[in-house]
Scaffold this active site. Sequence first.
Site, PDB file in Angstrom:
ATOM      1  N   TYR A  92      15.327  -8.316  35.743  1.00 39.16           N
ATOM      2  CA  TYR A  92      14.141  -8.802  35.029  1.00 39.16           C
ATOM      3  C   TYR A  92      13.037  -9.124  36.041  1.00 39.16           C
ATOM      4  CZ  TYR A  92      11.234 -11.763  32.069  1.00 39.16           C
ATOM      5  OH  TYR A  92      10.186 -12.319  31.385  1.00 39.16           O
ATOM      6  N   LYS A 117      15.075 -15.088  23.526  1.00 37.59           N
ATOM      7  CA  LYS A 117      15.371 -13.741  23.043  1.00 37.59           C
ATOM      8  C   LYS A 117      16.394 -13.795  21.906  1.00 37.59           C
ATOM      9  CE  LYS A 117      12.595 -12.777  26.437  1.00 37.59           C
ATOM     10  NZ  LYS A 117      13.061 -12.445  27.777  1.00 37.59           N
TER      11      LYS A 117
HETATM   12  C1  LIG Z   1      12.793 -12.911  29.074  1.00 34.01           C
HETATM   13  C2  LIG Z   1      13.835 -12.900  30.119  1.00 34.01           C
HETATM   14  C3  LIG Z   1      13.885 -13.914  31.096  1.00 34.01           C
HETATM   15  C4  LIG Z   1      12.837 -15.022  31.159  1.00 34.01           C
HETATM   16  O1  LIG Z   1      12.938 -15.876  30.055  1.00 34.01           O
HETATM   17  P1  LIG Z   1      11.679 -16.717  29.447  1.00 34.01           P
HETATM   18  O2  LIG Z   1      12.305 -17.400  28.276  1.00 34.01           O
HETATM   19  O3  LIG Z   1      10.629 -15.705  29.086  1.00 34.01           O
HETATM   20  O4  LIG Z   1      11.223 -17.650  30.497  1.00 34.01           O
HETATM   21  C5  LIG Z   1      14.904 -13.868  32.020  1.00 34.01           C
HETATM   22  N1  LIG Z   1      15.824 -12.881  32.018  1.00 34.01           N
HETATM   23  C6  LIG Z   1      15.810 -11.897  31.101  1.00 34.01           C
HETATM   24  C7  LIG Z   1      16.849 -10.821  31.142  1.00 34.01           C
HETATM   25  C8  LIG Z   1      14.818 -11.862  30.120  1.00 34.01           C
HETATM   26  O5  LIG Z   1      14.789 -10.879  29.225  1.00 34.01           O
END
Ligand SMILES: *Cc1c(COP(=O)(O)O)cnc(C)c1O
Length: 384
Positions: A106, A205
């Site tokens: 990421y 997510k």
């Molecule tokens: C979105 C995401 C993050 C960061 O998370 P936030 O809630 O946006 O701070 C970290 N790792 C992965 C794999 C992600 O998809």
Amino acid sequence: MKNPNERQGATVAAKAAHYLDVNSGAVVPGIQLSTTFARDDRYAPINAANLYARDDNPTFIHAERTLADLENGEECRLFASGMAAIASVFYSLTPGSHVVLPDAMYWGAKLWIHDHCKRQDIFISEYDTADASTIEACVADQNRTNLVWVETPSNPMMHVTDIALASDIAHQYDALVCVDSTAATPVFSRPLDLGADLVVHSATKYLNGHSDVLAGAVVTRDEHPLWEALSTERSMAGAVIGSFEAWLLLRGMRTLFVRVERAAENAMQVAEFLEQHPAVESVSYPGLSSHPGHEVAKQQMQGGFGGMLSFQVNGNAETALKVAGAMQIITSATSLGGVETLIEHRHTLEPAENMIPENQLRLSVGIERLEDLLDDIEQALSSV
Ligand SMILES: *Cc1c(COP(=O)(O)O)cnc(C)c1O
């Protein structure tokens, strides 16, 4: 509840409020907004778990217990975002530490980790995300590794890293393993059962699943010193989640299994559809037998391969952007893990050195009716 099997996981999620309110009989816990908690006439806390909301809060605890159980972990801490959760792990390393990162991960996390580690004299080595055996050379070279980071399936290339192998290698050198399991979710993968020490999630997510809460989580297998340090980091530095967000997250987790199972079923069908489509050059989805990580994914993911996939269209960046722009049901937006399908052109967002192919599109497949998604993709691909 230790060792929940698959069905127990779905049940833990559906009943995600272990502390039924005995006063009201409410089936769903309330939102505790109080930032401070009273003491009795001898100055003892009325409830020892609650002193001040930066340390802990009854609403966080409901969501934390649920996620710890889903990951078969000992404890969980929620954070204000996925990045705050990831940062807490790195803030807890001392200067001079050595960390091993995947070469594809990421992008937001990679950027921050490199910046932070440079300022803190923390040394970074990188292994091949698609081949966990390459971790060995990184740790043997240093012989003082503190942390091995894994993200699987990885963003946005959908590489698969063998968690059990990564953990075996790391543990031979007394290093801890932390897995970013955002894309896999506890529905399909439980990294702690495969040997990892910590799991992090962007709960923004799939765990929340409705694209309306920013949240992060770290779950631990046991209470090692790094865990103590990051827990202290959260309450002292204050990257806590708000009560309302924790409550929404709990509500989202109740439907985790139905959402994520449906998204993965749709994703499998979309991947197969794209793979045979003449306008598509290649598809990367761990559920396809053509994926180089398919055998490892089959071993470490149970019941499905997630809702994320990437594909490359025949053509260039312009073609890919046209396809994304022609979608009618699918929305062009960043992020993933919501009930709605999103499409993204990572090449536009990431710098050139990340080598994201210009003709690549990433899909976060949602829970819409499959036929509607396939029709939308078909009409968008035939419009270029
Ligand atoms: C979105 C995401 C993050 C960061 O998370 P936030 O809630 O946006 O701070 C970290 N790792 C992965 C794999 C992600 O998809």
